[in-house]
Scaffold this motif. Structure first.
Motif, PDB file in Angstrom:
ATOM      1  N   THR A  78      10.308   4.107   5.692  1.00 47.94           N
ATOM      2  CA  THR A  78      10.882   3.113   6.462  1.00 47.94           C
ATOM      3  C   THR A  78       9.819   2.094   6.804  1.00 47.94           C
ATOM      4  O   THR A  78      10.300   1.042   6.585  1.00 47.94           O
ATOM      5  CB  THR A  78      11.317   3.871   7.465  1.00 47.94           C
ATOM      6  OG1 THR A  78      12.412   4.810   7.336  1.00 47.94           O
ATOM      7  CG2 THR A  78      12.536   2.618   8.381  1.00 47.94           C
ATOM      8  N   LEU A  79       8.778   2.403   7.372  1.00 48.77           N
ATOM      9  CA  LEU A  79       7.822   1.470   7.745  1.00 48.77           C
ATOM     10  C   LEU A  79       7.362   0.837   6.625  1.00 48.77           C
ATOM     11  O   LEU A  79       7.310  -0.481   6.725  1.00 48.77           O
ATOM     12  CB  LEU A  79       6.487   2.266   8.507  1.00 48.77           C
ATOM     13  CG  LEU A  79       7.020   3.013   9.880  1.00 48.77           C
ATOM     14  CD1 LEU A  79       5.627   3.439  10.540  1.00 48.77           C
ATOM     15  CD2 LEU A  79       7.680   2.117  10.652  1.00 48.77           C
ATOM     16  N   ALA A  80       7.153   1.248   5.415  1.00 39.91           N
ATOM     17  CA  ALA A  80       6.569   0.542   4.139  1.00 39.91           C
ATOM     18  C   ALA A  80       7.583  -0.583   4.002  1.00 39.91           C
ATOM     19  O   ALA A  80       7.345  -1.635   3.571  1.00 39.91           O
ATOM     20  CB  ALA A  80       6.306   1.525   3.199  1.00 39.91           C
ATOM     21  N   ALA A  81       8.964  -0.191   3.924  1.00 44.87           N
ATOM     22  CA  ALA A  81       9.991  -1.150   3.426  1.00 44.87           C
ATOM     23  C   ALA A  81       9.931  -2.134   4.462  1.00 44.87           C
ATOM     24  O   ALA A  81      10.390  -3.340   3.970  1.00 44.87           O
ATOM     25  CB  ALA A  81      11.337  -0.442   3.258  1.00 44.87           C
ATOM     26  N   ARG A  82       9.738  -1.884   5.739  1.00 42.85           N
ATOM     27  CA  ARG A  82       9.799  -2.927   6.823  1.00 42.85           C
ATOM     28  C   ARG A  82       8.396  -3.888   6.763  1.00 42.85           C
ATOM     29  O   ARG A  82       8.123  -4.749   7.624  1.00 42.85           O
ATOM     30  CB  ARG A  82       9.917  -2.255   8.122  1.00 42.85           C
ATOM     31  CG  ARG A  82      11.248  -1.518   8.254  1.00 42.85           C
ATOM     32  CD  ARG A  82      12.219  -2.371   8.686  1.00 42.85           C
ATOM     33  NE  ARG A  82      13.506  -1.438   9.266  1.00 42.85           N
ATOM     34  CZ  ARG A  82      14.555  -1.113   8.389  1.00 42.85           C
ATOM     35  NH1 ARG A  82      14.498  -1.402   7.140  1.00 42.85           N
ATOM     36  NH2 ARG A  82      15.205  -0.359   8.799  1.00 42.85           N
ATOM     37  N   GLY A  83       7.302  -3.398   6.051  1.00 40.68           N
ATOM     38  CA  GLY A  83       6.044  -4.180   5.978  1.00 40.68           C
ATOM     39  C   GLY A  83       5.507  -3.554   7.301  1.00 40.68           C
ATOM     40  O   GLY A  83       4.268  -4.304   7.830  1.00 40.68           O
ATOM     41  N   ASP A  84       5.797  -2.551   7.965  1.00 40.73           N
ATOM     42  CA  ASP A  84       5.138  -2.148   9.066  1.00 40.73           C
ATOM     43  C   ASP A  84       3.989  -1.482   8.912  1.00 40.73           C
ATOM     44  O   ASP A  84       4.012  -0.393   8.120  1.00 40.73           O
ATOM     45  CB  ASP A  84       6.053  -1.561  10.014  1.00 40.73           C
ATOM     46  CG  ASP A  84       5.850  -1.071  11.320  1.00 40.73           C
ATOM     47  OD1 ASP A  84       4.483  -0.879  11.549  1.00 40.73           O
ATOM     48  OD2 ASP A  84       6.579  -1.171  12.221  1.00 40.73           O
ATOM     49  N   ARG A  85       2.696  -1.875   9.418  1.00 41.13           N
ATOM     50  CA  ARG A  85       1.432  -1.126   8.894  1.00 41.13           C
ATOM     51  C   ARG A  85       0.989  -0.099  10.037  1.00 41.13           C
ATOM     52  O   ARG A  85      -0.150   0.866   9.871  1.00 41.13           O
ATOM     53  CB  ARG A  85       0.284  -2.268   9.250  1.00 41.13           C
ATOM     54  CG  ARG A  85       0.627  -3.236   8.054  1.00 41.13           C
ATOM     55  CD  ARG A  85      -0.497  -4.441   8.073  1.00 41.13           C
ATOM     56  NE  ARG A  85      -1.713  -4.018   7.676  1.00 41.13           N
ATOM     57  CZ  ARG A  85      -2.200  -3.788   6.501  1.00 41.13           C
ATOM     58  NH1 ARG A  85      -1.513  -4.314   5.544  1.00 41.13           N
ATOM     59  NH2 ARG A  85      -3.346  -3.224   6.154  1.00 41.13           N
ATOM     60  N   ARG A  86       1.961   0.307  11.090  1.00 41.30           N
ATOM     61  CA  ARG A  86       1.885   1.432  11.951  1.00 41.30           C
ATOM     62  C   ARG A  86       1.667   2.842  10.965  1.00 41.30           C
ATOM     63  O   ARG A  86       2.296   3.052   9.912  1.00 41.30           O
ATOM     64  CB  ARG A  86       2.743   1.863  12.930  1.00 41.30           C
ATOM     65  CG  ARG A  86       2.682   0.556  13.983  1.00 41.30           C
ATOM     66  CD  ARG A  86       3.771   0.803  14.948  1.00 41.30           C
ATOM     67  NE  ARG A  86       5.024   0.425  14.528  1.00 41.30           N
ATOM     68  CZ  ARG A  86       6.025   0.650  15.135  1.00 41.30           C
ATOM     69  NH1 ARG A  86       5.920   1.191  16.381  1.00 41.30           N
ATOM     70  NH2 ARG A  86       7.214   0.303  14.735  1.00 41.30           N
ATOM     71  N   THR A  87       0.963   3.661  11.314  1.00 45.21           N
ATOM     72  CA  THR A  87       0.508   5.105  10.863  1.00 45.21           C
ATOM     73  C   THR A  87       1.556   5.964  11.475  1.00 45.21           C
ATOM     74  O   THR A  87       1.970   5.977  12.647  1.00 45.21           O
ATOM     75  CB  THR A  87      -0.769   5.446  10.943  1.00 45.21           C
ATOM     76  OG1 THR A  87      -1.665   4.431  10.680  1.00 45.21           O
ATOM     77  CG2 THR A  87      -1.189   6.908  10.452  1.00 45.21           C
ATOM     78  N   VAL A  88       2.153   6.916  10.508  1.00 41.13           N
ATOM     79  CA  VAL A  88       2.926   8.022  10.977  1.00 41.13           C
ATOM     80  C   VAL A  88       2.149   9.155  10.745  1.00 41.13           C
ATOM     81  O   VAL A  88       1.393   9.511  10.073  1.00 41.13           O
ATOM     82  CB  VAL A  88       4.126   8.220   9.818  1.00 41.13           C
ATOM     83  CG1 VAL A  88       4.660   9.581  10.262  1.00 41.13           C
ATOM     84  CG2 VAL A  88       5.248   7.156   9.889  1.00 41.13           C
ATOM     85  N   ILE A  89       2.098   9.716  12.085  1.00 43.32           N
ATOM     86  CA  ILE A  89       1.194  10.816  12.564  1.00 43.32           C
ATOM     87  C   ILE A  89       2.171  12.248  12.560  1.00 43.32           C
ATOM     88  O   ILE A  89       3.167  12.229  13.176  1.00 43.32           O
ATOM     89  CB  ILE A  89       0.499  11.011  13.852  1.00 43.32           C
ATOM     90  CG1 ILE A  89      -0.389   9.641  13.421  1.00 43.32           C
ATOM     91  CG2 ILE A  89      -0.283  12.326  14.082  1.00 43.32           C
ATOM     92  CD1 ILE A  89      -1.132   9.398  14.921  1.00 43.32           C
ATOM     93  N   THR A  90       2.135  13.070  11.658  1.00 48.19           N
ATOM     94  CA  THR A  90       2.882  14.538  11.686  1.00 48.19           C
ATOM     95  C   THR A  90       2.449  15.174  12.853  1.00 48.19           C
ATOM     96  O   THR A  90       1.504  15.503  12.875  1.00 48.19           O
ATOM     97  CB  THR A  90       2.624  15.292  10.461  1.00 48.19           C
ATOM     98  OG1 THR A  90       2.838  14.498   8.965  1.00 48.19           O
ATOM     99  CG2 THR A  90       3.664  16.358  10.253  1.00 48.19           C
ATOM    100  N   ASP A  91       3.755  15.374  13.886  1.00 46.87           N
ATOM    101  CA  ASP A  91       3.549  16.093  14.978  1.00 46.87           C
ATOM    102  C   ASP A  91       4.816  16.941  15.175  1.00 46.87           C
ATOM    103  O   ASP A  91       5.885  16.200  15.412  1.00 46.87           O
ATOM    104  CB  ASP A  91       3.359  15.065  16.227  1.00 46.87           C
ATOM    105  CG  ASP A  91       3.163  15.664  17.506  1.00 46.87           C
ATOM    106  OD1 ASP A  91       3.284  16.904  17.519  1.00 46.87           O
ATOM    107  OD2 ASP A  91       2.882  15.185  18.535  1.00 46.87           O
TER     108      ASP A  91
END
Length: 240
Positions: A193-206
């Motif tokens: 989802t973030l990649a498709a939005r051009g959102d550069r935030r990191t997804v951290i598995t928690d």
């Protein structure tokens, strides 16, 4: 009921396109399932009632909402001779007792099953449309924390079609499960989802982050016999 919302408005459109007389009701049309105001009048002459209203919160107030609204709906439906009541619930709702909202949906199902009106329950997996909201629960300026909980999301349009299909059939006296065509770990769905939005935030598995951390194993995945929708998540994203 709830006929002007995300799913309800689409169900009305599908039913009308199929030649049925579908009438949307909600607070905006003067029908209040919580107080019972306008409910009997709305159901006068109806063959089927579809209840797509939802609790305004996911917290401890949700069981009381579903208890009251279902009691009011079924009393009015029985009084008006309605022959079929349909509700929308959640795949695996009975397997996530740590979430009060899921317990509330099971309560809604149980009230319907024990009630005086022939019934059908459509259980759907999570909606594509709610992925962004899910990400927002555990996001900050640089990252999003998500568990690796397996999910099998589907488009709201496919949910609406499933509800409409059940509504025009004979009462199931049971549950129909519907789900999307793909299974994702929730953290991976966040990255897509973030990649498709051009959102550069990191997804951290928690695996302790967010509401879906309370869902153990693969309880949110549809089991054998579910109706599988056709729309994939990437197809849906490409239209946004």
């Amino acid at each position: 009921m709830g006929g002007t919302g995300l799913i309800g408005s689409q169900v009305v459109e599908i039913l009308r396109a199929g030649g049925h007389e579908a009438v949307p009701h909600s607070l905006s049309t003067g029908v209040d399932l919580l107080t019972g105001q306008g409910v009997a009048g709305a159901l006068e002459g109806a063959e089927v009632v579809v209840n797509l209203t939802n609790s305004p919160t996911f917290d401890d107030a949700s069981p009381a909402f579903f208890q009251t609204t279902m009691d009011n709906l079924l009393a009015a439906a029985a009084g008006e001779g309605v022959g079929h009541a349909v509700i929308l619930s959640i795949v695996g709702a009975d397997l996530v007792p740590d979430l009060v909202y899921y317990r509330a949906k099971v309560l809604q199902e149980d009230i319907l099953k024990a009630g005086p009106v022939p019934y059908s329950i459509v259980r759907a997996t999570q909606f594509f449309e709610f992925v962004d909201v899910t990400l927002s629960w555990t996001a900050d300026e640089t990252s999003v924390r998500l568990p690796a909980t397996p999910v099998q999301p589907m488009a709201a349009a496919d949910v609406a079609q499933a509800v409409a299909d059940v509504s025009v059939g004979a009462p199931l006296s049971g549950i129909r499960n519907v789900a999307g065509p793909e299974v994702f770990p929730l953290d991976e769905l966040g990255r897509i989802t973030l990649a498709a939005r051009g959102d550069r935030r990191t997804v951290i598995t928690d695996n302790s982050a967010g509401m879906f951390a309370a869902a153990p194993g693969d309880v949110l995945i549809a089991k054998e016999g579910a109706v599988i929708a056709q729309t994939t998540y990437r197809e849906w994203l490409s239209r946004r």
